[in-house]
Design an enzyme around this catalytic site. Structure first.
Site, PDB file in Angstrom:
ATOM      1  N   ARG A 184      46.249  47.337  37.875  1.00 15.05           N
ATOM      2  CA  ARG A 184      45.450  46.827  38.994  1.00 15.05           C
ATOM      3  C   ARG A 184      45.867  47.450  40.324  1.00 15.05           C
ATOM      4  NH1 ARG A 184      43.833  41.155  37.730  1.00 15.05           N
ATOM      5  NH2 ARG A 184      44.627  40.525  39.742  1.00 15.05           N
ATOM      6  N   ASP A 197      32.061  39.464  37.917  1.00 17.11           N
ATOM      7  CA  ASP A 197      30.920  38.584  37.615  1.00 17.11           C
ATOM      8  C   ASP A 197      31.031  37.213  38.287  1.00 17.11           C
ATOM      9  OD1 ASP A 197      32.996  37.901  35.948  1.00 17.11           O
ATOM     10  OD2 ASP A 197      31.744  37.578  34.183  1.00 17.11           O
ATOM     11  N   GLY A 247      39.798  39.296  40.622  1.00 22.08           N
ATOM     12  CA  GLY A 247      40.904  40.250  40.471  1.00 22.08           C
ATOM     13  C   GLY A 247      40.694  41.451  41.377  1.00 22.08           C
ATOM     14  N   THR A 298      35.784  45.613  39.713  1.00 20.06           N
ATOM     15  CA  THR A 298      36.717  45.058  38.724  1.00 20.06           C
ATOM     16  C   THR A 298      37.230  46.205  37.877  1.00 20.06           C
ATOM     17  OG1 THR A 298      36.911  43.792  36.652  1.00 20.06           O
ATOM     18  CG2 THR A 298      34.695  44.412  37.300  1.00 20.06           C
ATOM     19  N   ARG A 346      54.150  58.016  24.739  1.00 17.92           N
ATOM     20  CA  ARG A 346      54.017  58.972  23.617  1.00 17.92           C
ATOM     21  C   ARG A 346      55.300  59.811  23.479  1.00 17.92           C
ATOM     22  NH1 ARG A 346      50.733  59.452  19.365  1.00 17.92           N
ATOM     23  NH2 ARG A 346      48.799  59.370  20.539  1.00 17.92           N
ATOM     24  N   ASP A 375      33.280  45.563  33.224  1.00 21.50           N
ATOM     25  CA  ASP A 375      32.401  44.754  32.376  1.00 21.50           C
ATOM     26  C   ASP A 375      31.271  44.080  33.171  1.00 21.50           C
ATOM     27  OD1 ASP A 375      34.141  43.120  33.757  1.00 21.50           O
ATOM     28  OD2 ASP A 375      34.485  41.748  32.094  1.00 21.50           O
ATOM     29  N   HIS A 429      49.497  44.240  34.879  1.00 21.82           N
ATOM     30  CA  HIS A 429      49.002  44.417  36.247  1.00 21.82           C
ATOM     31  C   HIS A 429      49.328  45.780  36.865  1.00 21.82           C
ATOM     32  CE1 HIS A 429      48.400  40.122  35.752  1.00 21.82           C
ATOM     33  NE2 HIS A 429      47.568  40.176  36.762  1.00 21.82           N
ATOM     34  N   ARG A 487      40.898  33.428  43.360  1.00 21.74           N
ATOM     35  CA  ARG A 487      39.931  32.776  42.478  1.00 21.74           C
ATOM     36  C   ARG A 487      39.880  31.334  42.986  1.00 21.74           C
ATOM     37  NH1 ARG A 487      39.553  36.711  38.332  1.00 21.74           N
ATOM     38  NH2 ARG A 487      41.515  37.725  37.804  1.00 21.74           N
ATOM     39  N   ARG A 526      40.201  41.281  29.442  1.00 23.92           N
ATOM     40  CA  ARG A 526      40.189  39.935  28.856  1.00 23.92           C
ATOM     41  C   ARG A 526      38.991  39.764  27.925  1.00 23.92           C
ATOM     42  NH1 ARG A 526      40.883  36.064  33.555  1.00 23.92           N
ATOM     43  NH2 ARG A 526      39.079  37.264  34.183  1.00 23.92           N
ATOM     44  N   ASP A 541      37.944  46.079  34.915  1.00 19.53           N
ATOM     45  CA  ASP A 541      37.486  45.926  33.521  1.00 19.53           C
ATOM     46  C   ASP A 541      36.179  46.653  33.202  1.00 19.53           C
ATOM     47  OD1 ASP A 541      39.664  44.363  33.148  1.00 19.53           O
ATOM     48  OD2 ASP A 541      38.600  42.468  32.953  1.00 19.53           O
ATOM     49  N   SER A 566      55.398  59.298  14.995  1.00 24.94           N
ATOM     50  CA  SER A 566      55.026  58.193  15.875  1.00 24.94           C
ATOM     51  C   SER A 566      53.526  57.907  15.799  1.00 24.94           C
ATOM     52  CB  SER A 566      55.380  58.571  17.304  1.00 24.94           C
ATOM     53  OG  SER A 566      54.575  59.658  17.719  1.00 24.94           O
TER      54      SER A 566
END
Ligand code: F6P
Length: 327
Positions: free
Chosen positions: A261, A106, A14, A129, A158, A133, A258, A75, A175, A131, A219
């Site tokens: 991203r 990774d 990604g 990435t 908001r 992670d 996305h 990928r 993910r 993420d 809210s």
């Protein structure tokens, strides 16, 4: 190592804002050491297809501030096979490339390790990435930009949520990890945050949401990580809609997806990516291989590539308590 002939650089998996800043830093650092750089388009797919482009310090002008990746990304299923990797290695050798800088997550680091193990090509990774992670770095390229994008959108939601006293379930990317959700939850003032690392029980979530909406009469915002154990924002919304007890709630779902991203990288991501790019080339020159550069406690450190994809980075569980206290 026999010495670097040419460095190949690629972005894979990604895309993440700041990847271009990293590519630029790799190219300029290498040329400063009289080493040529070849760009490999579309990551491992391009390696198999010989999709190469010569890069020079001037060819990477004016890309630092751009989102996406000028080298494109992919990928690759073909690269998962030993045959695919053999073709890739052959193509690299033909181009005189014997060292690589891999920019990605990774999966990209795993691929780089395999190239090194099976074909002896020197590899150094730069963590990229949204993420965040990846073991071996406190922060990855793109994470800061993605968080800022998400928070900007949460702020906007908001406003409208407040105008209508609505409950919004906002899904952010992640993910397998809740770094974006957890930190955006805090930064965006979410009333509840659901992340993959935490056991989510539908009954408990419903109880919390019921409590929020009946006591507040205003809210509420629930930030849900894409990989949350209940299956994401839409699934949770469906469960609420199918329960008459929640009929009094005006509920909407917004999946940021996305949007997180893309966009111009933040200052923080630009600097981080530039530091990683420089460090990766210097690591190769010093003879390091099979390592990923990362930021640990504010300093650039190297971590064995294998640890990067075989270990998982833990979220800060203290932050979960923080979301509870502040909501
Ligand atoms: O880059 C990581 C990530 O953004 C995940 O958070 C998300 O699940 C995934 O990529 C989406 O991938 P794709 O763009 O291939 O659908």
């Amino acid at each position: 190592m026999e010495g670097i002939q040419r460095i190949g650089v690629y972005t894979s998996g990604g895309d993440a804002p700041g990847m271009n800043a990293c590519v630029r830093a790799v190219v300029r650092t290498a040329y400063a050491h009289d080493i040529e750089v070849v760009g490999i388009r579309r990551g491992y797919e391009g390696m198999i297809d010989s999709d190469f482009v010569e890069m020079t310090p001037r060819s990477v002008s004016n890309i630092l501030q751009k989102g996406g990746t000028v080298l494109k990304s992919a990928r690759s299923d073909r690269f998962r096979t030993p045959e695919g990797r053999a073709v890739a290695a052959e193509n690299l050798t033909e181009m005189g490339i014997n060292a690589l800088v891999a920019i990605g997550g990774d999966g990209s680091m795993r691929g780089a390790t395999l190239l090194n193990q099976e074909h002896g090509i020197s590899v150094v990774g730069c963590p990229g990435t949204i993420d965040n992670d990846l073991y071996g770095t406190d922060e990855t390229i793109g994470y800061d930009t993605a968080m800022n994008t998400a928070i900007e959108n949460i702020d906007r939601i908001r406003d409208t949520a407040d105008a209508h006293n609505r409950l919004f379930l906002i899904e952010v990317m992640g993910r397998d990890a809740g770094f974006i959700a957890l930190n955006c939850g805090i930064g965006g003032g979410a009333e509840l945050v659901l992340i993959p690392e935490n056991q989510s029980d539908l009954k408990e979530v419903k109880k919390q949401i019921f409590g929020l909406m009946s006591s507040h009469a205003r809210s509420s915002i629930v930030v849900v990580a894409e990989g949350d154990q209940l299956g994401g924002a839409q699934r949770i919304a469906d469960a609420l809609k199918n329960d008459p007890k929640f009929d009094f709630i005006d509920l909407r779902v917004c999946i940021l997806g996305h949007t997180q991203r893309g966009g111009s990288p933040t200052a923080r991501d630009r600097v981080l990516a530039s530091r990683f790019g420089v460090a990766a080339v210097e690591a190769l020159i010093e003879g390091h291989t099979n390592v990923m550069v990362g930021l640990i406690g504010g300093e650039i450190k190297m971590t064995p590539m294998k640890n990067v994809w075989s270990r998982s980075k833990s979220i800060d569980y203290e932050l979960i308590n923080l979301t509870k206290m502040l909501s």
